[in-house]
Write a protein that holds these residues in place. Structure first.
Motif, PDB file in Angstrom:
ATOM      1  N   ALA A 124      59.549   9.022  78.226  1.00  0.00           N
ATOM      2  CA  ALA A 124      60.368   9.433  77.090  1.00  0.00           C
ATOM      3  C   ALA A 124      60.423  10.952  77.023  1.00  0.00           C
ATOM      4  CB  ALA A 124      59.806   8.875  75.793  1.00  0.00           C
ATOM      5  N   PRO A 125      61.605  11.533  76.781  1.00  0.00           N
ATOM      6  CA  PRO A 125      61.714  12.998  76.743  1.00  0.00           C
ATOM      7  C   PRO A 125      60.859  13.618  75.656  1.00  0.00           C
ATOM      8  CG  PRO A 125      63.705  11.966  75.874  1.00  0.00           C
ATOM      9  CD  PRO A 125      62.885  10.875  76.501  1.00  0.00           C
ATOM     10  N   GLU A 126      60.557  12.863  74.605  1.00  0.00           N
ATOM     11  CA  GLU A 126      59.749  13.391  73.506  1.00  0.00           C
ATOM     12  C   GLU A 126      58.295  13.637  73.915  1.00  0.00           C
ATOM     13  OE1 GLU A 126      63.378  11.883  72.224  1.00  0.00           O
ATOM     14  OE2 GLU A 126      61.825  10.812  73.306  1.00  0.00           O
ATOM     15  N   ARG A 127      57.909  13.143  75.091  1.00  0.00           N
ATOM     16  CA  ARG A 127      56.544  13.397  75.554  1.00  0.00           C
ATOM     17  C   ARG A 127      56.426  14.740  76.276  1.00  0.00           C
ATOM     18  NH1 ARG A 127      52.925   9.597  74.784  1.00  0.00           N
ATOM     19  NH2 ARG A 127      53.519   7.415  74.516  1.00  0.00           N
ATOM     20  N   ASN A 128      57.549  15.259  76.759  1.00  0.00           N
ATOM     21  CA  ASN A 128      57.458  16.500  77.530  1.00  0.00           C
ATOM     22  C   ASN A 128      58.470  17.561  77.133  1.00  0.00           C
ATOM     23  OD1 ASN A 128      59.867  15.627  78.651  1.00  0.00           O
ATOM     24  ND2 ASN A 128      58.878  14.708  80.432  1.00  0.00           N
ATOM     25  N   GLY A 129      59.276  17.296  76.125  1.00  0.00           N
ATOM     26  CA  GLY A 129      60.186  18.298  75.615  1.00  0.00           C
ATOM     27  C   GLY A 129      61.543  18.340  76.270  1.00  0.00           C
ATOM     28  N   THR A 138      65.745  10.158  62.503  1.00  0.00           N
ATOM     29  CA  THR A 138      65.966  11.522  62.964  1.00  0.00           C
ATOM     30  C   THR A 138      66.196  12.518  61.837  1.00  0.00           C
ATOM     31  OG1 THR A 138      68.363  11.289  63.125  1.00  0.00           O
ATOM     32  CG2 THR A 138      67.069  10.610  65.048  1.00  0.00           C
ATOM     33  N   ASP A 139      66.718  12.074  60.680  1.00  0.00           N
ATOM     34  CA  ASP A 139      67.091  13.002  59.617  1.00  0.00           C
ATOM     35  C   ASP A 139      68.002  14.093  60.149  1.00  0.00           C
ATOM     36  OD1 ASP A 139      65.873  12.101  57.144  1.00  0.00           O
ATOM     37  OD2 ASP A 139      63.945  12.515  58.081  1.00  0.00           O
ATOM     38  N   GLY A 140      68.822  13.746  61.135  1.00  0.00           N
ATOM     39  CA  GLY A 140      69.755  14.710  61.701  1.00  0.00           C
ATOM     40  C   GLY A 140      69.133  15.626  62.729  1.00  0.00           C
ATOM     41  N   VAL A 141      67.880  15.403  63.111  1.00  0.00           N
ATOM     42  CA  VAL A 141      67.197  16.253  64.082  1.00  0.00           C
ATOM     43  C   VAL A 141      67.195  15.559  65.449  1.00  0.00           C
ATOM     44  CG1 VAL A 141      65.024  17.393  64.709  1.00  0.00           C
ATOM     45  CG2 VAL A 141      65.727  17.251  62.304  1.00  0.00           C
ATOM     46  N   ARG A 142      67.600  16.293  66.463  1.00  0.00           N
ATOM     47  CA  ARG A 142      67.611  15.747  67.819  1.00  0.00           C
ATOM     48  C   ARG A 142      66.517  16.415  68.643  1.00  0.00           C
ATOM     49  NH1 ARG A 142      70.016  16.813  72.789  1.00  0.00           N
ATOM     50  NH2 ARG A 142      71.023  18.716  72.034  1.00  0.00           N
ATOM     51  N   GLY A 143      65.730  15.609  69.308  1.00  0.00           N
ATOM     52  CA  GLY A 143      64.707  16.137  70.187  1.00  0.00           C
ATOM     53  C   GLY A 143      63.360  16.334  69.515  1.00  0.00           C
ATOM     54  N   GLY A 144      62.586  17.244  70.073  1.00  0.00           N
ATOM     55  CA  GLY A 144      61.231  17.465  69.596  1.00  0.00           C
ATOM     56  C   GLY A 144      60.238  16.684  70.434  1.00  0.00           C
ATOM     57  N   VAL A 145      58.987  17.096  70.375  1.00  0.00           N
ATOM     58  CA  VAL A 145      57.934  16.411  71.108  1.00  0.00           C
ATOM     59  C   VAL A 145      56.876  15.898  70.138  1.00  0.00           C
ATOM     60  CG1 VAL A 145      58.294  17.739  73.221  1.00  0.00           C
ATOM     61  CG2 VAL A 145      56.694  18.576  71.506  1.00  0.00           C
ATOM     62  N   VAL A 191      62.036  25.537  69.732  1.00  0.00           N
ATOM     63  CA  VAL A 191      63.149  24.590  69.665  1.00  0.00           C
ATOM     64  C   VAL A 191      62.793  23.314  70.416  1.00  0.00           C
ATOM     65  CG1 VAL A 191      65.532  24.176  70.396  1.00  0.00           C
ATOM     66  CG2 VAL A 191      64.919  26.343  69.322  1.00  0.00           C
ATOM     67  N   GLY A 192      62.187  23.463  71.582  1.00  0.00           N
ATOM     68  CA  GLY A 192      61.758  22.287  72.318  1.00  0.00           C
ATOM     69  C   GLY A 192      60.690  21.493  71.592  1.00  0.00           C
ATOM     70  N   LYS A 193      59.833  22.191  70.886  1.00  0.00           N
ATOM     71  CA  LYS A 193      58.716  21.552  70.183  1.00  0.00           C
ATOM     72  C   LYS A 193      59.186  20.740  68.974  1.00  0.00           C
ATOM     73  CE  LYS A 193      54.239  22.865  68.122  1.00  0.00           C
ATOM     74  NZ  LYS A 193      53.313  24.018  67.921  1.00  0.00           N
ATOM     75  N   TYR A 194      60.087  21.326  68.163  1.00  0.00           N
ATOM     76  CA  TYR A 194      60.470  20.705  66.892  1.00  0.00           C
ATOM     77  C   TYR A 194      61.842  20.034  66.906  1.00  0.00           C
ATOM     78  CZ  TYR A 194      56.385  22.930  64.902  1.00  0.00           C
ATOM     79  OH  TYR A 194      55.090  23.299  64.634  1.00  0.00           O
TER      80      TYR A 194
END
Length: 246
Positions: free
Chosen positions: A60-65, A77-84, A226-229
């Motif tokens: 899953a991309p959320e494991r590595n950003g 998501t509350d409108g948020v895409r991505g994050g780890v 940005v990658g983190k959150y």
């Protein structure tokens, strides 16, 4: 903990007491409300990832950003895409309180408060002081250090002692960086909305370009955050709050 944790009503009263005009209150308080909104969205995403960490696939991309490739499966998501996946569950209440007070010191740096109908004007050369001013205001109000630190530690992407010294900034040499995840997420949320006149929302790329003006290290730090959150839907937020997006 030696001080009190303010209620949202306490904070609103403090904004009203410090604001020299209705225009100043509208600009600064609204910005703080927006940052609190973005903060909650980012934290809800983080906490959703944390509670589902055991069921996320290993790739899953959320494991590595690598969030740009695809989004989390069936997660709020509350409108948020991505994050780890974060290392722990984040305290959304204290972060919301922190977001609502983070710019409280700005009121002391207004050269024109808008009371005569003219645009508000901030003291640009001294603006870097607003975090420390806010920190001292909050301590004087009897608020706990953990609350006051949200004002102190939100500038840029984390202001270090070395940057203060190298840039000759008019604040005591010290590290003004988040010391926990809640402070860090407020610092991140703050970058998506500007108190410019008129106020505006910024995309992640717009702020990246701004951060790059202060050096490659700043730009890389923002990219890492940005990658983190993850990235909030700032276009939808700009429409919701009737502000421009740049």
């Amino acid at each position: 903990m030696t001080g009190k944790i303010p209620t949202i009503e306490d904070i609103d009263r403090l904004h009203h007491v410090l604001a020299p005009s209705q225009a100043a209150y509208d600009l600064v308080h609204t910005h703080c409300v927006i940052v609190a909104d973005i903060t909650r969205r980012l934290i809800h995403r983080q906490n959703s990832l944390f509670t589902r960490r055991c069921t996320l696939p290993d790739d899953a991309p959320e494991r590595n950003g690598e969030y740009a490739t695809r989004d989390a499966l069936m997660l709020p998501t509350d409108g948020v895409r991505g994050g780890v996946v974060p290392p722990r569950y984040l305290d959304v209440h204290i972060a919301t309180i922190g977001a609502l007070v983070h710019d409280i010191g700005v009121y002391k740096l207004l050269l024109e408060d808008g009371s005569d109908g003219r645009p508000l004007v901030f003291d640009g050369p001294r603006y870097i002081e607003h975090g420390l001013i806010g920190y001292n205001i909050l301590l004087d109000e009897g608020y706990d250090e953990s609350v006051a630190e949200f004002a102190r530690n939100h500038t840029g992407v984390g202001l270090t002692r070395k940057q203060v010294v190298d840039q000759g900034l008019p604040i005591p040499p010290d590290d003004y960086v988040p010391i926990n995840l809640e402070q860090e997420v407020v610092m991140v949320a703050d970058k998506y909305n500007s108190k410019s006149v008129p106020p505006k929302f910024l995309t992640a790329q717009t702020y990246a370009d701004k951060a790059a003006r202060f050096g490659e290290q700043n730009a890389q730090r923002w990219e890492d955050l940005v990658g983190k959150y993850g990235v909030p839907d700032v276009a939808a937020l700009a429409q919701e709050y009737n502000m421009r997006l740049v």
